[in-house]
Design an enzyme around this catalytic site. Structure first.
Site, PDB file in Angstrom:
ATOM      1  N   HIS A   1      26.996  30.094 -42.986  1.00 50.02           N
ATOM      2  CA  HIS A   1      26.549  28.712 -42.788  1.00 50.02           C
ATOM      3  C   HIS A   1      25.130  28.662 -43.364  1.00 50.02           C
ATOM      4  O   HIS A   1      24.151  28.582 -42.630  1.00 50.02           O
ATOM      5  CB  HIS A   1      26.576  28.382 -41.298  1.00 50.02           C
ATOM      6  CG  HIS A   1      26.346  26.938 -40.977  1.00 50.02           C
ATOM      7  ND1 HIS A   1      26.185  25.968 -41.949  1.00 50.02           N
ATOM      8  CD2 HIS A   1      26.238  26.291 -39.792  1.00 50.02           C
ATOM      9  CE1 HIS A   1      25.993  24.802 -41.367  1.00 50.02           C
ATOM     10  NE2 HIS A   1      26.015  24.976 -40.056  1.00 50.02           N
TER      11      HIS A   1
ATOM     12  N   ARG B   1      32.835  21.958 -45.535  1.00 51.38           N
ATOM     13  CA  ARG B   1      33.051  22.809 -44.354  1.00 51.38           C
ATOM     14  C   ARG B   1      34.551  23.038 -44.242  1.00 51.38           C
ATOM     15  O   ARG B   1      35.353  22.109 -44.450  1.00 51.38           O
ATOM     16  CB  ARG B   1      32.536  22.146 -43.091  1.00 51.38           C
ATOM     17  CG  ARG B   1      33.031  22.888 -41.852  1.00 51.38           C
ATOM     18  CD  ARG B   1      32.285  22.545 -40.617  1.00 51.38           C
ATOM     19  NE  ARG B   1      30.938  23.064 -40.686  1.00 51.38           N
ATOM     20  CZ  ARG B   1      30.250  23.427 -39.601  1.00 51.38           C
ATOM     21  NH1 ARG B   1      30.790  23.345 -38.411  1.00 51.38           N
ATOM     22  NH2 ARG B   1      29.014  23.863 -39.723  1.00 51.38           N
TER      23      ARG B   1
ATOM     24  N   ARG C   1      27.226  17.129 -36.426  1.00 55.99           N
ATOM     25  CA  ARG C   1      25.812  17.402 -36.660  1.00 55.99           C
ATOM     26  C   ARG C   1      25.537  17.773 -38.127  1.00 55.99           C
ATOM     27  O   ARG C   1      24.690  17.177 -38.774  1.00 55.99           O
ATOM     28  CB  ARG C   1      25.385  18.553 -35.751  1.00 55.99           C
ATOM     29  CG  ARG C   1      23.944  18.849 -35.714  1.00 55.99           C
ATOM     30  CD  ARG C   1      23.713  19.908 -34.676  1.00 55.99           C
ATOM     31  NE  ARG C   1      24.466  19.583 -33.473  1.00 55.99           N
ATOM     32  CZ  ARG C   1      24.020  18.790 -32.502  1.00 55.99           C
ATOM     33  NH1 ARG C   1      22.816  18.287 -32.590  1.00 55.99           N
ATOM     34  NH2 ARG C   1      24.765  18.525 -31.453  1.00 55.99           N
ATOM     35  N   THR C   2      26.261  18.742 -38.629  1.00 54.28           N
ATOM     36  CA  THR C   2      26.018  19.197 -40.005  1.00 54.28           C
ATOM     37  C   THR C   2      26.329  18.080 -40.999  1.00 54.28           C
ATOM     38  O   THR C   2      25.597  17.848 -41.958  1.00 54.28           O
ATOM     39  CB  THR C   2      26.875  20.441 -40.309  1.00 54.28           C
ATOM     40  OG1 THR C   2      26.616  21.413 -39.317  1.00 54.28           O
ATOM     41  CG2 THR C   2      26.568  21.017 -41.665  1.00 54.28           C
TER      42      THR C   2
ATOM     43  N   LYS D   1      48.582  16.892 -46.413  1.00 56.14           N
ATOM     44  CA  LYS D   1      49.798  16.789 -47.232  1.00 56.14           C
ATOM     45  C   LYS D   1      50.055  18.091 -47.975  1.00 56.14           C
ATOM     46  O   LYS D   1      50.943  18.175 -48.819  1.00 56.14           O
ATOM     47  CB  LYS D   1      49.647  15.655 -48.250  1.00 56.14           C
ATOM     48  CG  LYS D   1      49.520  14.297 -47.614  1.00 56.14           C
ATOM     49  CD  LYS D   1      49.214  13.264 -48.692  1.00 56.14           C
ATOM     50  CE  LYS D   1      48.797  11.949 -48.053  1.00 56.14           C
ATOM     51  NZ  LYS D   1      48.095  11.089 -49.005  1.00 56.14           N
TER      52      LYS D   1
END
Lengths: 305, 144
Positions: free
Chosen positions: A129, A101, A51-52, A80
Site C-alpha cells: 500500500h 485497489r 478513505r483511500t 462479468k
C-alpha cells in the site's frame, strides 16, 4: 512512463523531491489549483476503501482535475468476468492516470504491464500500500524534520499489518534508525522482517508491553487489529483490545513523541488522546492528500512554476 | 552393464541427482521435441554414488538452460557436436524463470487472472530464494 507499485520504487533522492513538492503544495495550495485541469484520474477500486479512494479523489480535485471510476468489484465489469488486463486497457482510453485497489496481490502490477497510463497501487490485498507509506514518511519528515536518527515503536498487529512492513522497509534506507516492535506473541513481526533487519545491522527489539518502551520513542505507530486478517472470530475478539493507547500511557511518552495511525481506528487509541498535540493521525490523513497530489503531478510529469 | 550409444549432436546432461531425470525431462519439455532421448537412471557415480544421465539428440540451441539452472545448477551440461564434447557449460541460477513453478499464494492475482505467466524472480542468490513477480511469495529453490 512510471508507475508506483512499491514504496521502494522511488529512490531516497526521488522521495525527497516528492516530499519537497508535497510541502510546497501544503504551503501554497492555490498555486496548484489548476495544475491538472483537463486531466482525469480513474479510481478502480475492486474492494471498498472509502478513505483511500476519497483521498485520491480529493487530491485530483485539489489539482483542478476530474475523477471517474468504481468503488467495488460488484459495480465494475469484473463482476462479468473481465480480467484486470482488459479493464486497464479500456480505462487507459478514458483517463490519464489510474489508482487501483484490488483484493488480489499483484493485480496493480498486472495492470501496469498492460496500461497506457501511469498506474498507482492503492493497496493490493495484504501485499503493498505504497501511498500509505509515502503518507507516513511525509508526516514524519514534515513534523519531525527528519527521517533519520529515529527510534520508532510499532504497536499492535505487526504480523498481518502491511502498512507496518512497508514502513519498516522504507525506513531502513535512512541512517541510524532503531525499531521497537510491540505486539502480542500471536501478532509478532514476521521472521523475514527481523532477518532483513539483522542482515542490514539495523537494531530492533521486540517487547510485549507498550508502557515499557514509551519513554524511548520518537514515533509511536499504532495499528488496528483487523477482523478480516483472522481466520477465526475467537482469536480476533481475544486480541483486539490487547493494546490500547490512552491518556495514562501517553504520560510516559517524551513531550515530542508523535503518535501515527493509518486509520481507521477502532478502539486501539482512546478518544481522550485525540486532543494531545502529539496525536497527529488526523494531520497524517491531510498529509496523505498532499503526498497523493505530489505523486499525481510527478507521474503525469506536470511542473508548476 | 547397460550401454547407451554416442550421440552425434545434442546434449549429455550428467551428474543429475538420482531420481530427478524424469522431472528434468518434463521441465525441459523434451516430450514435445521430436528427437531421440535416452534416460539413464541410477547410473554408478564415484562422486554421487548414484546419478541420472540424460542424452538428448537435438540442435544445441533448442534447450532452455535457464530452466536447467533453476532445477539443479550442479548438473554438468556437455555440448556434443560430431560425436565429440565441444563445450562443458556451467549452469547458474537464472535471474528469472517463467512457467516452471506456480505461485501457491491463494491471494495472488495469478490465481484468478486468465493467461498470466507464472514468473519468479531471483531475490537472494546465496540462499536460492525466488519470489513471485506479482505477489512476492517466497519460493525456496532447495525445496524443489
Amino acid at each position: 512512463m512510471r508507475h508506483l507499485m512499491n514504496p521502494l520504487d522511488f529512490s531516497v533522492e526521488e522521495l525527497n523531491r516528492l516530499f519537497d513538492l508535497a510541502n510546497d503544495i501544503e504551503a501554497d495550495m492555490p498555486k496548484y489549483a489548476h495544475a491538472c485541469a483537463g486531466k482525469k484520474l480513474a479510481t478502480c477500486f475492486y474492494e471498498p476503501s472509502t478513505r483511500t479512494r476519497l483521498s485520491f479523489e480529493a487530491a485530483m480535485l485539489n489539482l483542478g482535475g476530474s475523477i471517474l471510476g468504481f468503488s467495488d468489484a460488484g459495480s465494475s465489469s469484473a463482476s462479468k468476468g473481465e480480467s484486470v488486463s482488459d479493464t486497464i486497457r479500456v480505462v487507459s482510453c478514458y483517463a490519464d492516470i489510474c489508482a487501483m485497489r484490488h483484493p488480489k496481490e499483484g493485480a496493480p502490477m498486472v495492470a501496469a504491464e498492460k496500461s497506457a497510463i501511469p498506474v498507482i497501487n492503492a493497496g493490493d490485498g495484504g501485499h503493498q500500500h505504497p501511498t500509505q507509506t509515502l503518507t507516513d514518511l511525509l508526516t514524519i519528515r514534515s513534523l519531525k524534520g527528519r527521517l533519520d536518527n529515529l527510534t520508532i515503536g510499532l504497536c499492535g498487529d505487526l504480523k498481518f499489518g502491511r502498512t507496518v512492513h512497508s514502513l519498516i522497509n522504507a525506513l531502513t534506507r535512512y541512517d541510524n534508525i532503531r525499531f521497537i516492535f510491540i505486539s502480542p506473541d500471536e501478532l509478532r513481526i514476521p521472521d523475514y522482517v527481523t532477518e532483513m533487519l539483522r542482515e542490514k545491522n539495523i537494531p530492533y527489539e521486540e517487547v510485549i508491553r507498550l508502557e515499557e518502551k514509551m519513554p524511548q520513542l520518537d514515533i509511536l505507530y499504532m495499528t488496528r487489529v483487523q477482523r478480516e486478517r483472522f481466520f477465526n472470530e475467537e482469536d480476533y475478539i481475544r486480541l483486539k483490545d490487547f493494546y490500547v493507547l490512552n491518556k495514562k500511557k501517553m504520560k510516559l511518552a517524551p513531550p515530542d513523541m508523535l503518535v501515527l495511525h493509518p486509520l481507521p481506528r477502532v478502539n486501539e487509541i482512546s478518544v481522550d488522546v485525540d486532543d494531545d498535540p502529539r496525536a497527529v493521525y488526523f494531520k497524517q490523513a491531510q498529509y496523505g492528500v498532499y503526498v497523493r497530489m505530489a505523486l499525481i503531478l510527478t507521474l503525469l510529469d506536470i511542473h508548476v512554476d | 552393464m547397460l550401454n547407451v550409444g554416442k550421440i552425434e549432436e545434442g546434449f549429455v546432461l550428467d551428474h543429475i541427482q538420482a531420481g530427478m531425470a524424469m522431472s528434468i525431462y518434463h521441465h525441459l519439455q523434451l516430450d514435445k521435441l521430436d528427437c531421440t532421448v535416452a534416460i539413464i537412471k541410477n547410473a554408478r557415480s564415484n562422486i554421487q554414488g548414484k546419478k541420472d544421465i540424460l542424452k538428448v539428440e537435438c540442435d544445441v540451441d533448442m534447450l532452455d538452460l535457464d530452466v536447467l539452472g533453476f532445477i539443479d545448477h550442479n548438473i554438468t551440461v556437455n555440448v556434443i557436436k560430431n560425436g565429440e564434447i565441444v563445450e562443458k557449460k556451467k549452469l547458474q541460477l537464472p535471474k528469472q524463470i517463467k512457467h516452471v513453478i506456480q505461485c501457491k499464494n491463494p491471494r495472488c492475482i495469478t490465481s484468478i487472472e486468465q493467461g498470466l505467466p507464472h514468473v519468479f524472480v531471483l531475490a537472494d542468490e546465496e540462499r536460492e530464494i525466488y519470489r513471485c513477480k506479482y505477489c512476492e511469495e517466497k519460493f525456496d529453490r532447495r525445496d524443489l
